[in-house]
Design a protein around this motif. Structure first.
Motif, PDB file in Angstrom:
ATOM      1  N   VAL A 292      35.042  35.482  67.843  1.00 54.61           N
ATOM      2  CA  VAL A 292      34.029  35.123  69.053  1.00 54.61           C
ATOM      3  C   VAL A 292      33.343  36.551  69.224  1.00 54.61           C
ATOM      4  O   VAL A 292      34.108  37.254  70.042  1.00 54.61           O
ATOM      5  CB  VAL A 292      34.165  34.455  69.940  1.00 54.61           C
ATOM      6  CG1 VAL A 292      32.946  34.159  70.900  1.00 54.61           C
ATOM      7  CG2 VAL A 292      34.855  32.998  69.552  1.00 54.61           C
ATOM      8  N   GLU A 471      33.606  30.883  73.563  1.00 57.40           N
ATOM      9  CA  GLU A 471      32.256  31.164  73.003  1.00 57.40           C
ATOM     10  C   GLU A 471      31.314  30.871  74.071  1.00 57.40           C
ATOM     11  O   GLU A 471      30.211  31.426  73.933  1.00 57.40           O
ATOM     12  CB  GLU A 471      32.044  29.865  72.034  1.00 57.40           C
ATOM     13  CG  GLU A 471      32.344  29.943  70.762  1.00 57.40           C
ATOM     14  CD  GLU A 471      33.870  29.296  70.734  1.00 57.40           C
ATOM     15  OE1 GLU A 471      34.305  29.164  69.506  1.00 57.40           O
ATOM     16  OE2 GLU A 471      34.576  28.939  71.560  1.00 57.40           O
ATOM     17  N   TYR A 531      30.120  34.274  65.013  1.00 52.76           N
ATOM     18  CA  TYR A 531      31.587  34.345  64.629  1.00 52.76           C
ATOM     19  C   TYR A 531      31.565  35.771  63.671  1.00 52.76           C
ATOM     20  O   TYR A 531      30.763  35.761  62.856  1.00 52.76           O
ATOM     21  CB  TYR A 531      32.292  33.385  63.997  1.00 52.76           C
ATOM     22  CG  TYR A 531      32.098  31.890  64.954  1.00 52.76           C
ATOM     23  CD1 TYR A 531      33.097  31.978  65.958  1.00 52.76           C
ATOM     24  CD2 TYR A 531      31.397  30.876  64.735  1.00 52.76           C
ATOM     25  CE1 TYR A 531      33.388  30.828  66.748  1.00 52.76           C
ATOM     26  CE2 TYR A 531      31.565  29.834  65.784  1.00 52.76           C
ATOM     27  CZ  TYR A 531      32.542  29.800  66.596  1.00 52.76           C
ATOM     28  OH  TYR A 531      32.649  28.557  67.329  1.00 52.76           O
ATOM     29  N   THR A 538      29.068  30.001  61.924  1.00 59.00           N
ATOM     30  CA  THR A 538      28.054  30.519  62.805  1.00 59.00           C
ATOM     31  C   THR A 538      26.988  29.396  62.789  1.00 59.00           C
ATOM     32  O   THR A 538      26.408  28.731  63.637  1.00 59.00           O
ATOM     33  CB  THR A 538      27.437  31.913  62.746  1.00 59.00           C
ATOM     34  OG1 THR A 538      28.765  32.579  62.944  1.00 59.00           O
ATOM     35  CG2 THR A 538      26.552  32.135  63.783  1.00 59.00           C
TER      36      THR A 538
END
Length: 725
Positions: A292, A471, A531, A538
């Motif tokens: 992340v 995230e 990502y 992503t």
């Protein structure tokens, strides 16, 4: 060329201004509001925090747009205040009191270490003409981070100093985890092409072995810094030889600091868009973790949100127990440093030493995870309300805690103070090292409301439950610490907006009675960018309008001010043969809260079966008393206890007591019908739980397959009992 302002604002004045305005009045940030005309088909309305629905906040002050700026402010204001501390190991094997270094010392150390990183890489004999190694030069004009620094150890002062040094020189950091295993460590080092690793000495042999076995994939790794001092007149000399045999230059932390002090470089302040860290999620699926990508702007937004909600002042103390490799503790680190708090580090990563450290540190704030809190709850209950060996004490604590629960349930914000019982509970707080505690925070997984109620009452302290992910740079909402009816995760942060996406196949709709239900979608300055080197994942995670799909099912309750309740996972459920949907985590949390004899629980179901089975881990602190009272038996040692519960009659009694403790909180189909009983069956080293103790269900179901097969073969103990004449 670096641009400089003609005038700069005094960091101390900025600190005074910020500190005087936070936290915000809890009542003003406790609720959310739907934005007018924001609802679309298949979605709920868009919600923002009621404090500022017209905008999303990204920083606490216009000048504080990076972690670098936050630490500059804090270290200027709090130069002579304790910053980081640890306990020295004594000759008898025990640990002494905490010894701290102050903010100005930390400031000097991070500059020295950051300068030293460049020196040991630029002058490294194993540097090649690879693209990564060509970027190992000190370049204040570089627009992107030149390379990635990897960190590998349990929580300690050197971990935090490395993190600060990376920010001071616009370097990106990442972390390795013990629990991920060598294959994943190799994957992260290879993917990030990290040229330098800062780690504890015990990690060195495994890293040398990785480099030996994968010389091409890890060719960019050419320097390692041991956080522990290396004595080259001892066996440590062999480590140096081993390092050179695999083309790695080995240093210890003090060496790199000294080299940096001699060859000191001006700091390179990051920009908001600079990548702060690539945090690899431990995950619960067993696949390679996703990296992340989190920027300095993301980090500052996360700190801003905590500043709005948590009261912590210069000179207060916090305990850094949860793994710093995880974003929850990383956020705590950044926040505490920004407000001038002192961070105490553990004597070991083991939960067994947690309470000993807490007694020594006496922190003002504790941030832990639900499975640690359920153990604390069980231990306190064993000494108080369940202490049948001391009936008078048991009776007094029952009355005190019941009264506190009653008073704290009157309204939001009610602390439930009582002159009659507070002195008694104060004695308990002091015994546990929690006499200075102002709040607990819980995150990483749902926690049972009953656990919150009990700990708030028993320890006479507020407890807030948050929600967040890697995230989202940890928490994007948190409940009030004195919520009258615990269970919510509070209102959405001032730094984010949210909406729910309907999931018809799971019967979750925006029009549901009691409030919208569906997959939680988030957007705002706290949300990650992408990502790492993974465009496919992503793209799957963000929709065309930039909404991040969390995978969590939430409910927005209008009756409590549009607060958020996490009720399910999009994929974390299964169906029994008769068609009933089961959410195992819900069952586990309720039982762990209500039945203190059980310290670990893993509930399992099969779509071809009609009932649930479970792995049960007994609590050593309470099981002896339970067996004595329930079975009138006295057993010696864990092995004897495990053997005792292999007897079907004894196992059935335990199972009935487990189900009976939560009979009014679960549906009939959520009862457990058979169990396997042992001590600590869910071990991090077996890779069945994450470092934050969340169950890796896909891996755990394979690990315990033979056990589950045997339980299903034995059949339902409950149904056998129910059909007896």
């Amino acid at each position: 060329m670096t641009a400089y302002a003609l005038f700069e604002e005094d960091p101390k004045k900025i600190a005074d201004f910020v500190y005087s305005h936070v936290p915000i009045d809890p009542k003003k940030v406790a609720n959310a509001v739907p934005l007018p005309y924001s609802q679309e088909k298949g979605y709920s309305a868009v919600y923002r925090n009621a404090y500022c629905p017209e905008k999303l906040v990204s920083r606490p002050h216009p000048t504080l747009d990076t972690l670098f700026a936050l630490f500059e402010m804090s270290s200027a204001k709090n130069a002579d205040i304790d910053c980081m501390g640890k306990r020295k190991k004594l000759p008898d094997g025990t640990f002494g009191e905490y010894e701290f270094i102050d903010f100005k010392t930390v400031y000097q150390k991070k500059v020295n270490f950051g300068s030293g990183i460049f020196f040991v890489l630029q002058n490294n004999p194993y540097k090649t003409d690879s693209e990564v190694h060509q970027r190992l030069r000190y370049d204040p004009s570089a627009k992107e981070t030149p390379f990635i620094v990897s960190i590998f150890s349990s929580n300690r002062v050197e971990w935090a100093l490395t993190d600060l040094a990376c920010t001071a020189y616009s370097l990106t950091s990442t972390a390795l985890y013990d629990t991920l295993g060598p294959e994943t460590s190799k994957y992260i080092l290879s993917l990030t092409e990290s040229p330098i690793l800062v780690c504890s000495k015990d990690k060195l042999p495994s890293i040398f072995e990785l480099k030996k076995n994968f010389p091409e994939e890890l060719s960019n790794l050419i320097a390692i810094v041991s956080m522990d001092t290396l004595d080259l007149n001892s066996t440590d000399a062999q480590l140096l030889q081993k390092a050179h045999s695999v083309n790695i230059s080995l240093f210890d932390f003090e060496q790199v600091e000294k080299l940096g002090e001699i060859n000191r470089l001006p700091q390179i302040p990051p920009r908001p868009e600079t990548v702060y860290t690539i945090s690899f999620t431990s995950g619960t699926t067993g696949a390679h973790p996703k990296g992340v990508v989190l920027t300095q702007a993301n980090a500052v937004a996360a700190c801003t949100y905590i500043l709005c909600n948590v009261k912590t002042t210069s000179g207060s103390k916090a305990y850094s127990f949860l793994p710093l490799a995880h974003i929850y503790e990383r956020t705590n680190l950044n926040f505490q440093l920004s407000v001038g708090a002192a961070l105490g580090y553990p004597q070991s990563p083991s939960p067994l030493t947690l309470m000993d450290d807490v007694k020594a540190l006496r922190p003002n704030l504790l941030a832990l995870v639900p499975r640690v809190y359920t153990k604390l709850e069980a231990a306190i209950k064993a000494e108080t309300v369940n202490n049948s060996n001391k009936p008078i004490l048991q009776s007094i604590f029952k009355a005190a805690i019941a009264k506190k629960m009653e008073l704290q349930a009157v309204e939001d914000g009610a602390e439930g103070r009582t002159l009659l019982y507070d002195p008694l509970l104060g004695v308990l707080r002091k015994k546990l090292g929690m006499d200075r505690l102002t709040a607990f925070t819980s995150g990483s997984a749902p926690i049972a409301p009953e656990t919150i109620k009990f700990l708030k009452a028993a320890l006479n302290v507020g407890m807030a439950q948050g929600y967040g992910m890697t995230e989202t740079f940890a928490g994007v909402c948190v409940s009030q610490k004195y919520e009258a009816n615990p269970g919510s995760c509070g209102a959405i942060a001032v730094t984010c907006e949210m909406r729910l996406r309907e999931i018809p196949e799971m019967n979750y709709f925006a029009t549901d009675e009691g409030g919208p239900r569906g997959e939680l979608m988030l957007r705002g300055p706290q949300i990650f960018r992408e990502y790492y080197k993974n465009e496919e994942e992503t793209a799957k995670t963000f929709d065309k309008d930039g909404w991040f799909a969390t995978g969590d099912i939430a409910r927005i309750d209008a009756t409590t001010g549009n607060r958020l309740f996490i009720i399910d996972r999009v994929k974390n459920f299964f169906k029994l043969a008769q068609g009933e949907y089961i959410t195992p985590e819900k069952i586990e949390n309720v039982i762990l809260s209500q039945f203190p004899v059980v310290a670990q629980l893993y509930v399992h179901g099969d779509s071809l079966k009609t009932f649930l089975v479970a792995i049960v881990g007994l609590d050593p602190a309470t099981v002896g008393r339970y067996i004595s009272k329930r079975f009138q038996a006295k057993l010696n040692g864990n092995d004897e206890i495990v053997e005792f519960f292999k007897n079907p009659k004894h196992k059935l009694t335990l199972l009935q007591d487990i189900n009976g403790s939560v009979a009014n909180q679960l549906q009939g189909f959520e009862r457990i019908h058979n169990i396997d009983v042992s001590f600590e069956p869910l071990k991090i080293e077996d890779n069945v739980v994450t470092p934050t103790l969340k169950i890796k269900r896909a891996i755990a179901s394979r690990f315990f397959k033979d056990t589950f097969d045997a339980l299903y073969e034995e059949g339902s103990l409950i149904r056998k009992e129910d059909t007896k004449l």
